[in-house]
Design an enzyme around this catalytic site. Sequence first.
Site, mmCIF file in Angstrom:
data_model
loop_
_atom_site.group_PDB
_atom_site.id
_atom_site.type_symbol
_atom_site.label_atom_id
_atom_site.label_comp_id
_atom_site.label_asym_id
_atom_site.label_seq_id
_atom_site.Cartn_x
_atom_site.Cartn_y
_atom_site.Cartn_z
ATOM 1 N N HIS A 140 0.799 -1.089 -0.058
ATOM 2 C CA HIS A 140 -0.142 0.008 0.118
ATOM 3 C C HIS A 140 1.018 1.219 0.064
ATOM 4 O O HIS A 140 0.578 2.422 -0.766
ATOM 5 C CB HIS A 140 -1.014 -0.103 1.259
ATOM 6 C CG HIS A 140 -1.358 1.123 1.519
ATOM 7 N ND1 HIS A 140 -2.519 1.558 0.784
ATOM 8 C CD2 HIS A 140 -1.414 2.450 2.147
ATOM 9 C CE1 HIS A 140 -3.292 2.669 0.869
ATOM 10 N NE2 HIS A 140 -2.391 3.248 2.247
ATOM 11 N N THR A 366 -3.335 0.101 5.956
ATOM 12 C CA THR A 366 -3.916 -0.320 5.096
ATOM 13 C C THR A 366 -2.903 -1.574 4.683
ATOM 14 O O THR A 366 -1.953 -1.584 4.400
ATOM 15 C CB THR A 366 -4.255 0.229 3.995
ATOM 16 O OG1 THR A 366 -4.888 1.521 4.202
ATOM 17 C CG2 THR A 366 -4.862 -0.124 2.792
#
Length: 433
Positions: A140, A366
């Site tokens: 991410h 994330t």
Amino acid sequence: MSWWQVDETHDPALSSWVPGADGHADFPVQNLPLGVFSPAGGRPRIGIAIGGHVLDLAAAAACGLLPAEAGGLCGGARLNRLLGAPTEVRQELRRCLSRLLTDPAHRPQLENLLHQAADCTLHLPAWIGDYTDFYVGIHHAGNVGRQFRPDNPLLPNYKHVPIGYHGRASSIRPSGVPVVRPNGQRKAPDMDAPVFGPAARLDYELELGVWIGEGNELGTPIPIEEARRHIAGLCLLNDWSARDLQAWEYQPLGPFAAKNFHSTISPWIVTAEALAPFRMAQAPRPATDPQPLPYLWDEGDQAHGALALELEVHLTSEAMRAAGMAPLALSHGEARHMYWTIGQIVTHHAAGGCNLRPGDLLGTGTISAPERAGFGSLMELTEGGRQPLPLPSGETRSFLEDGDEVTLSATARADGFVPIGFGPCRARVVPAP
């Protein structure tokens, strides 16, 4: 006893007398997650999920069915005291509950203490004193970084130190509570001045939440080899993000109004003890990566600090629901793609003497896979909005629209063991005020 030790409560041959528990997608008897629920017309109280039911632990303790120490911590409407108890106390409670729910001889004592989960309201499981969000998903970080710094997506500190920031605990809500689109300042590159109004680039973030168990005194670090004793369990976390607000405000101090308006968690705490069979080795770092400093390195943590969790994200729009369409699968990834272990982020959080407390919540940041099918946000899936996603209804999405509902889910799997799940982490976007 190490928190990753498998015992009789993980036996795949265990069968529960509770109807629907055997083979349940999330909550078979091998799971036994902790939470806070209200039965219909009742007050919030501590319970565990078993199949499609919730067992009232406060009532079980009042009947003398639970170990004295653990039972004494099951009163009230928050799990903080039980989370802060020594690991051995929760292990003893888990073994007792496993016996009670698998031996039909206990059915007459417990049957009236079970509630249909569909008739219950689920609450935040603990009073969250502090919330910190990390950034351990290296894929991410790389995907987002390439959109702004194509030649240097990861900043120089990323592989040396677990990056994090202090978030807002007061706006964390359990699954099912709607997300109000935030208002805020934004300024696109082609604008002469900022404007104020509803965020136009609202996004979800696929994360794990880490519940702190035993705390530490102010000024006393947590050694990496002891970090596991301070982790009570995990949940799912959707740390909603207003990307346009964030792009304008984050220099130089990081996220603020773009992240503090709402975070959604799954309300059941899947305990560290339940996750024991699903521990796995942390992925080895590339030979060219720097070796973490000694305070962040422990061979046991590297051997057992990752998790065999499958993570999924689904979306429905208002039009899809009206047409009776199934949710659209946006991504399917795995938790093993975290660059730093949970133990490492706990140790780093406390390294300067910060005192963690029972019920504090840490977000992993994330989690994305190396391939597009496992990306954990729309920012990645749509390349910053440049490649909108087609929906089955004929609509497209660059970012979330009002009426969209996002659901995160997770399943722990390992050969020879019964899979366990986390339950849904779901919320629907409603218009800005």
